[in-house]
Structure formats: C-alpha cells, structure tokens
Design a protein around this motif. Structure first.
Motif, PDB file in Angstrom:
ATOM      1  N   GLY A 172       0.778  -1.235   0.000  1.00 19.88           N
ATOM      2  CA  GLY A 172       0.000   0.000   0.000  1.00 19.88           C
ATOM      3  C   GLY A 172       0.804   1.277   0.000  1.00 19.88           C
ATOM      4  N   CYS A 173       2.117   1.208  -0.062  1.00 18.91           N
ATOM      5  CA  CYS A 173       2.934   2.416  -0.086  1.00 18.91           C
ATOM      6  C   CYS A 173       2.960   2.980  -1.504  1.00 18.91           C
ATOM      7  CB  CYS A 173       4.353   2.116   0.389  1.00 18.91           C
ATOM      8  SG  CYS A 173       5.457   3.549   0.346  1.00 18.91           S
ATOM      9  N   ALA A 174       2.744   4.280  -1.615  1.00 15.99           N
ATOM     10  CA  ALA A 174       2.705   4.919  -2.930  1.00 15.99           C
ATOM     11  C   ALA A 174       4.069   5.404  -3.393  1.00 15.99           C
ATOM     12  CB  ALA A 174       1.734   6.102  -2.894  1.00 15.99           C
ATOM     13  N   LEU A 175       5.089   5.284  -2.556  1.00 13.83           N
ATOM     14  CA  LEU A 175       6.414   5.775  -2.936  1.00 13.83           C
ATOM     15  C   LEU A 175       6.975   4.901  -4.057  1.00 13.83           C
ATOM     16  CD1 LEU A 175       8.004   8.163  -1.708  1.00 13.83           C
ATOM     17  CD2 LEU A 175       9.401   6.474  -0.505  1.00 13.83           C
ATOM     18  N   PRO A 176       7.355   5.488  -5.200  1.00 11.74           N
ATOM     19  CA  PRO A 176       7.792   4.676  -6.344  1.00 11.74           C
ATOM     20  C   PRO A 176       9.126   3.968  -6.130  1.00 11.74           C
ATOM     21  CG  PRO A 176       8.092   7.012  -6.819  1.00 11.74           C
ATOM     22  CD  PRO A 176       7.326   6.930  -5.535  1.00 11.74           C
ATOM     23  N   THR A 177       9.863   4.329  -5.107  1.00  7.13           N
ATOM     24  CA  THR A 177      11.142   3.680  -4.842  1.00  7.13           C
ATOM     25  C   THR A 177      10.985   2.336  -4.125  1.00  7.13           C
ATOM     26  OG1 THR A 177      11.304   5.019  -2.826  1.00  7.13           O
ATOM     27  CG2 THR A 177      12.458   5.826  -4.786  1.00  7.13           C
ATOM     28  N   CYS A 178       9.794   2.019  -3.648  1.00  9.83           N
ATOM     29  CA  CYS A 178       9.566   0.751  -2.958  1.00  9.83           C
ATOM     30  C   CYS A 178       9.139  -0.323  -3.959  1.00  9.83           C
ATOM     31  CB  CYS A 178       8.488   0.898  -1.886  1.00  9.83           C
ATOM     32  SG  CYS A 178       8.982   1.929  -0.496  1.00  9.83           S
ATOM     33  N   PRO A 179       9.816  -1.468  -4.009  1.00  5.24           N
ATOM     34  CA  PRO A 179       9.372  -2.554  -4.892  1.00  5.24           C
ATOM     35  C   PRO A 179       8.062  -3.145  -4.384  1.00  5.24           C
ATOM     36  CG  PRO A 179      11.129  -3.317  -3.458  1.00  5.24           C
ATOM     37  CD  PRO A 179      11.013  -1.837  -3.222  1.00  5.24           C
ATOM     38  N   PRO A 180       7.310  -3.828  -5.245  1.00  2.00           N
ATOM     39  CA  PRO A 180       5.991  -4.319  -4.834  1.00  2.00           C
ATOM     40  C   PRO A 180       6.029  -5.356  -3.724  1.00  2.00           C
ATOM     41  CG  PRO A 180       6.595  -5.194  -6.997  1.00  2.00           C
ATOM     42  CD  PRO A 180       7.593  -4.128  -6.665  1.00  2.00           C
ATOM     43  N   ASN A 181       7.131  -6.092  -3.596  1.00  3.94           N
ATOM     44  CA  ASN A 181       7.183  -7.161  -2.607  1.00  3.94           C
ATOM     45  C   ASN A 181       7.601  -6.708  -1.217  1.00  3.94           C
ATOM     46  OD1 ASN A 181       9.889  -6.948  -4.057  1.00  3.94           O
ATOM     47  ND2 ASN A 181      10.456  -8.147  -2.271  1.00  3.94           N
ATOM     48  N   ASP A 184      15.870   1.854   0.322  1.00  4.81           N
ATOM     49  CA  ASP A 184      16.260   2.337   1.647  1.00  4.81           C
ATOM     50  C   ASP A 184      15.837   3.783   1.887  1.00  4.81           C
ATOM     51  OD1 ASP A 184      17.620  -0.065   2.501  1.00  4.81           O
ATOM     52  OD2 ASP A 184      19.154   0.429   1.020  1.00  4.81           O
ATOM     53  N   TYR A 185      15.257   4.422   0.854  1.00  2.87           N
ATOM     54  CA  TYR A 185      14.827   5.805   1.042  1.00  2.87           C
ATOM     55  C   TYR A 185      13.569   5.887   1.901  1.00  2.87           C
ATOM     56  CZ  TYR A 185      13.381  10.586   0.017  1.00  2.87           C
ATOM     57  OH  TYR A 185      13.004  11.895   0.133  1.00  2.87           O
ATOM     58  N   CYS A 186      12.592   5.025   1.645  1.00  3.70           N
ATOM     59  CA  CYS A 186      11.338   5.072   2.404  1.00  3.70           C
ATOM     60  C   CYS A 186      11.568   4.931   3.909  1.00  3.70           C
ATOM     61  CB  CYS A 186      10.373   4.008   1.889  1.00  3.70           C
ATOM     62  SG  CYS A 186       8.691   4.141   2.567  1.00  3.70           S
ATOM     63  N   PRO A 187      12.359   3.952   4.383  1.00  6.23           N
ATOM     64  CA  PRO A 187      12.570   3.891   5.830  1.00  6.23           C
ATOM     65  C   PRO A 187      13.295   5.109   6.391  1.00  6.23           C
ATOM     66  CG  PRO A 187      13.962   2.290   4.685  1.00  6.23           C
ATOM     67  CD  PRO A 187      12.965   2.799   3.690  1.00  6.23           C
ATOM     68  N   SER A 188      14.134   5.754   5.576  1.00  2.36           N
ATOM     69  CA  SER A 188      14.810   6.949   6.085  1.00  2.36           C
ATOM     70  C   SER A 188      13.801   8.047   6.412  1.00  2.36           C
ATOM     71  CB  SER A 188      15.847   7.457   5.066  1.00  2.36           C
ATOM     72  OG  SER A 188      15.242   8.168   4.001  1.00  2.36           O
ATOM     73  N   LEU A 189      12.685   8.074   5.689  1.00  3.99           N
ATOM     74  CA  LEU A 189      11.654   9.082   5.924  1.00  3.99           C
ATOM     75  C   LEU A 189      10.849   8.808   7.188  1.00  3.99           C
ATOM     76  CD1 LEU A 189      10.292   9.558   2.283  1.00  3.99           C
ATOM     77  CD2 LEU A 189      12.022  10.924   3.493  1.00  3.99           C
ATOM     78  N   LYS A 190      10.937   7.601   7.725  1.00  6.73           N
ATOM     79  CA  LYS A 190      10.214   7.249   8.950  1.00  6.73           C
ATOM     80  C   LYS A 190      11.006   7.607  10.202  1.00  6.73           C
ATOM     81  CE  LYS A 190       7.246   5.399   6.156  1.00  6.73           C
ATOM     82  NZ  LYS A 190       6.014   6.147   5.811  1.00  6.73           N
ATOM     83  N   LEU A 191      12.276   7.935  10.039  1.00  6.96           N
ATOM     84  CA  LEU A 191      13.106   8.296  11.174  1.00  6.96           C
ATOM     85  C   LEU A 191      12.762   9.693  11.671  1.00  6.96           C
ATOM     86  CD1 LEU A 191      16.498   6.945   9.803  1.00  6.96           C
ATOM     87  CD2 LEU A 191      14.997   5.829  11.466  1.00  6.96           C
ATOM     88  N   ARG A 192      13.127   9.969  12.909  1.00  8.08           N
ATOM     89  CA  ARG A 192      12.766  11.235  13.548  1.00  8.08           C
ATOM     90  C   ARG A 192      14.018  12.043  13.873  1.00  8.08           C
ATOM     91  NH1 ARG A 192      10.697   7.018  17.739  1.00  8.08           N
ATOM     92  NH2 ARG A 192      12.819   6.421  17.127  1.00  8.08           N
ATOM     93  N   GLU A 193      13.811  13.269  14.329  1.00  4.52           N
ATOM     94  CA  GLU A 193      14.942  14.048  14.823  1.00  4.52           C
ATOM     95  C   GLU A 193      15.579  13.279  15.974  1.00  4.52           C
ATOM     96  OE1 GLU A 193      14.271  18.103  15.752  1.00  4.52           O
ATOM     97  OE2 GLU A 193      13.069  18.503  13.957  1.00  4.52           O
TER      98      GLU A 193
END
Length: 293
Positions: free
Chosen positions: A150-159, A198-207
């Motif tokens: 369900g992630c819309a980020l194009p950098t994430c593969p479908p699996n 690895d870009y999508c998980p970087s966006l989940k990190l916090r300050e």
C-alpha cells in the motif's frame, strides 16, 4: 529492548551494505545462470524471478548446499564484521531489514559468525521444501489477490516496503518503553543502507535518529533531493562505515551519560544565577553527501 547505556538501535540493509554485492546476482552469476535470469526478469518481478531461477537450478540438480557454498564466498569486509561485533558489545540492538531473503542472509551471517549479533531479520521468507527445493516468497504478498504493502512511494518494490516494516519496529519500541514505564530518553535509531528501497525507511526516522547512506549509491541522490528528519551521515567504503557507525554509537552513549547525571535546576533559581561571560554555540556537524546502483 533498549540498552541501559543509551546505545542506539541499528538497522542494516544487507546487499551492498553488509555484503559488498547483490546476493541474488552473486548466486545467479556463480551458478552460471545469468542469461536465463535476465530473461526471467523481462516477464517477472524481481522477487518472483529469483524464486523461478532457483527452481530451475533445482530441476537441473543444483542443491541448497550448492547455493550455500556460493554465499559463503560472497564478499564481506572485515571492517563490517568488526563494526557489527563492536556495536553489539557496546550495547546496541542490531537488526537486518533487507529485500534479499532469509536463506541467503542467514547463510552469510552464520558463515562469518555474526548471527548472534542480530536480534531479528525482516526480509523475504525462504525455506527448503520436502523435495530439497529452495522457495523464496515476497515479504508483502502482492498480485493474484494479495493486498500488497500500500505504499505509494515509487522507490519501494511491490514485494517489500521497508518503510512500513520500520514503522512497525518503531511502534514496538514505543510500546515497549510505555510498558516499562521508563522515564529515560528514547534510544536513537540508526539506519544503514544504499539502494532506492532504503529511502522510504529513512523518511520514517525522527529528529535524533541517523540515516547512513552509502555515498555514490541511489539512496544518496534521493536523500540529497529530499532529506529526512534524521541526521545524515554518509559513508564511502566499509572502513568508513565502521568509523561513522561507531562514532554515532559512542556519541549516543556519551549523550545518555550526560543526561543521566544532569542536575535539574528549579526555574526560580535561574533568575538569580549570573550568566557566563563567554558562551559558545554548539553547531551540529553534517557530513557532506555526494552521490548509481
């Protein structure tokens, strides 16, 4: 479970981060199936193509042990092995979050004596069936009725959406801290990776967290274009990875020690306390990020 000394949670990608190769390609090339694998990729998603490829190899008489032998020869820098062991010894919890598969990852970590350093691995599941055939499945079921991630980020593969997985890990962190009733500062999270996924998980990190992208690889371009909230600490080679990672770990342990022994001054006292004549501003240091897969 958080370390009492403030050591961070460190989450590693696997391909081109722990091992200096793509483990799927490494096995396919070593077993002489490169051209057939390229043909499968024209018709199938990557995860399904590697499963089909190992199925063909099994039909030709190749065994799981043949695959293990290939993986034992995969390049893993001694700097990575030393950094993993040192971080664990300093109190870090270490995890793997990878779009490889459980069989490949477990084989490599066991061969290098690193299995016990990691508390968990999130990756595409794999098992050897009754016929001895290695089977690899997607982490998130997709197609043929599968809901996908369900992630819309194009950098994430479908699996596999690593961001979704990291969100779950971070939620577990919060729930564990709440259950323990801890008043301590939360431990930082360090994410180490190289690829587009690895870009999508970087966006989940916090300050207060850190992302360690491999310089010159796709995640660096993505982070440079739209940085996450976490501090960016790039690494160029595996000696650099060890230096940067252990520097972060030691800094976080030192920060926790200072916080633990800090003296709380009542607000009323501040009105009568003289300010020092000289004050120096502490400026955050940022590593330069430069950037093919």
């Amino acid at each position: 479970m958080a370390a009492s000394n403030g050591a961070p949670l460190v989450v590693f990608d696997f391909d081109k981060t722990i091992v200096d190769c793509d483990s799927d390609n490494w096995v396919v090339d070593a077993l002489g199936a490169t051209r057939r694998f390229d043909h499968l990729l024209r018709h199938l998603p990557w995860n399904h193509a590697i499963d089909a490829m190992v199925g063909e190899l099994h039909a030709e008489g190749r065994t799981a042990e043949d695959i293990r032998a290939c993986l034992r020869a995969a390049p893993l820098s001694p700097h990575v092995a030393a950094a993993v062991k040192a971080a664990r010894a300093l109190g870090c919890e270490l995890r793997v979050l990878s779009d490889a598969n459980a069989f490949f990852i477990d084989t490599v970590l066991a061969h290098h004596g690193l299995s016990a350093c990691f508390s968990a691995t999130d990756t595409n599941p794999a098992h050897i069936d009754a016929a001895g055939r290695l089977t690899i499945r997607p982490y998130h079921d997709f197609g043929s009725g599968g809901a996908g991630h369900g992630c819309a980020l194009p950098t994430c593969p479908p699996n596999m959406c690593k961001g979704k997985v990291l969100e779950r890990i971070l939620l577990q962190e919060q729930e564990a801290a709440a259950a323990a009733g801890s008043s301590r500062l939360r431990r930082a999270v360090v994410y180490v990776g190289d690829g587009r996924g690895d870009y999508c998980p970087s966006l989940k990190l916090r300050e207060g967290d850190y992302v360690m992208p491999r310089a010159g690889y796709p995640v660096c371009d993505l982070i440079a274009a739209a940085p996450p909230a976490a501090a960016v600490r790039a690494w160029a080679d595996f000696e650099d990875l060890a230096r940067v990672l252990l520097g972060i770990v030691n800094d976080e342990i030192a920060r926790a020690a200072v916080t633990e022994h800090a003296v709380v001054v009542p607000a009323d006292c501040c009105r009568t306390m003289p300010l020092p004549v000289h004050q120096e501003a502490l400026l955050p240091q940022q590593a330069a990020v430069r950037v093919p897969n």
